[in-house]
Design a protein around this motif. Structure first.
Motif, mmCIF file in Angstrom:
data_model
loop_
_atom_site.group_PDB
_atom_site.id
_atom_site.type_symbol
_atom_site.label_atom_id
_atom_site.label_comp_id
_atom_site.label_asym_id
_atom_site.label_seq_id
_atom_site.Cartn_x
_atom_site.Cartn_y
_atom_site.Cartn_z
ATOM 1 N N CYS A 243 15.756 -24.105 1.531
ATOM 2 C CA CYS A 243 15.825 -25.561 1.925
ATOM 3 C C CYS A 243 15.107 -25.871 0.501
ATOM 4 O O CYS A 243 13.703 -25.819 0.492
ATOM 5 N N THR A 244 15.347 -26.992 -0.188
ATOM 6 C CA THR A 244 14.782 -27.654 -1.273
ATOM 7 C C THR A 244 13.855 -28.702 -1.016
ATOM 8 O O THR A 244 14.032 -29.196 0.311
ATOM 9 N N THR A 245 13.339 -29.284 -1.927
ATOM 10 C CA THR A 245 12.493 -30.455 -1.714
ATOM 11 C C THR A 245 13.738 -31.612 -1.053
ATOM 12 O O THR A 245 13.235 -32.431 -0.199
ATOM 13 N N CYS B 209 16.471 -31.273 0.470
ATOM 14 C CA CYS B 209 16.912 -30.787 1.853
ATOM 15 C C CYS B 209 15.531 -31.140 2.812
ATOM 16 O O CYS B 209 15.883 -31.623 3.984
ATOM 17 N N ARG B 210 14.364 -30.749 2.520
ATOM 18 C CA ARG B 210 13.267 -31.117 3.350
ATOM 19 C C ARG B 210 12.976 -32.368 3.704
ATOM 20 O O ARG B 210 12.615 -32.827 4.592
ATOM 21 N N SER B 211 13.196 -33.240 2.438
ATOM 22 C CA SER B 211 12.972 -34.952 2.778
ATOM 23 C C SER B 211 13.988 -35.468 3.583
ATOM 24 O O SER B 211 13.803 -36.309 4.406
ATOM 25 N N TYR C 52 7.925 -33.829 6.421
ATOM 26 C CA TYR C 52 7.349 -34.283 5.124
ATOM 27 C C TYR C 52 6.242 -33.507 4.452
ATOM 28 O O TYR C 52 6.058 -33.362 3.246
ATOM 29 N N ASN D 31 6.005 -30.269 4.785
ATOM 30 C CA ASN D 31 6.694 -29.185 4.270
ATOM 31 C C ASN D 31 7.415 -29.756 2.526
ATOM 32 O O ASN D 31 7.239 -28.797 1.788
ATOM 33 N N ALA D 32 7.849 -30.727 2.796
ATOM 34 C CA ALA D 32 8.468 -31.344 1.358
ATOM 35 C C ALA D 32 7.320 -31.865 0.703
ATOM 36 O O ALA D 32 7.459 -31.321 -0.793
ATOM 37 N N THR E 19 5.693 -28.962 -1.590
ATOM 38 C CA THR E 19 6.503 -28.398 -2.758
ATOM 39 C C THR E 19 6.052 -29.075 -4.284
ATOM 40 O O THR E 19 6.388 -28.616 -5.218
ATOM 41 N N ASN F 156 13.248 -30.658 -10.250
ATOM 42 C CA ASN F 156 14.066 -30.640 -9.107
ATOM 43 C C ASN F 156 15.381 -31.473 -9.541
ATOM 44 O O ASN F 156 15.375 -32.744 -9.843
ATOM 45 N N PHE G 227 11.715 -39.068 -4.749
ATOM 46 C CA PHE G 227 10.911 -38.495 -3.807
ATOM 47 C C PHE G 227 9.704 -39.332 -3.434
ATOM 48 O O PHE G 227 9.659 -39.415 -2.146
#
Length: 186
Positions: free
Chosen positions: A6-8, A10-12, A31, A33-34, A37, A46, A54
């Motif tokens: 899961c990328t930034t 994806c997490r956001s 948030y 978790n995002a 990163t 990214n 972001f």
């Protein structure tokens, strides 16, 4: 097969979906978790989501929680925002959320029943003191800028609203020592 990392982005996006589903605690965790990163804005890379995009996504979440009256979630999110946003901006958002919460409690106090009045009044005074403290911290962070007097003034005003008169006096003394050109009569 290995799960797709899961990328930034994806997490956001997961965080936004949870936020819009009113699953606030889970959204805040997503948030967090995002935001984890981003260790340094200068080293952020990214291909799917720019740093500015972001930031906009995270600030939109903060605004949504404030607009919905979910001030505690907005405060928690503001505490997680640095280094994505500068520490000063993070603290400013923290202070603003506390201010909005204090205002809401003061408005609610006007229509509170007598049996709940004392509890609600204490809650309101406490939130004003917290807002005063968060503006005091902001003042420390901007002490070398033109925003310093404004932050001191707001801190003093909010401490006064929270009946923390000694803290209000301390902040007003700092304000007066700056020899400002405005607000001295007040």
């Amino acid at each position: 097969p290995k799960p797709f990392p899961c990328t930034t982005l994806c997490r956001s996006q997961v965080a936004e979906i949870l936020l819009n589903s009113e699953r606030d605690e889970e959204a805040l965790q997503a948030y967090q978790n995002a935001l984890a990163t981003v260790t340094s804005p200068s080293r952020y890379r990214n291909r799917w989501v720019s740093l500015d995009d972001f930031r906009r996504r995270v600030l939109a979440a903060w605004n949504q929680w404030v607009d919905q009256g979910e001030f505690q979630m907005a405060i928690k999110l503001s505490n997680l925002m640095s280094p994505l946003v500068p520490e000063v901006q993070s603290q400013e958002l923290h202070a603003k959320a506390n201010f909005h919460w204090a205002v809401q409690l003061s408005v609610e106090l006007k229509t509170t029943r007598f049996t709940q009045f004392s509890k609600k009044k204490n809650e309101s005074l406490s939130r004003w003191r917290i807002s005063g403290a968060s503006h005091a911290k902001l003042a420390e962070l901007v002490s070398t800028t033109s925003e310093y007097p404004k932050a001191l003034w707001l801190s003093a005003e909010h401490y006064r609203n929270g009946h923390s008169f000694q803290n209000a006096l301390n902040q007003l003394t700092r304000f007066i020592n700056l020899q400002p050109k405005s607000k001295l009569p007040l």
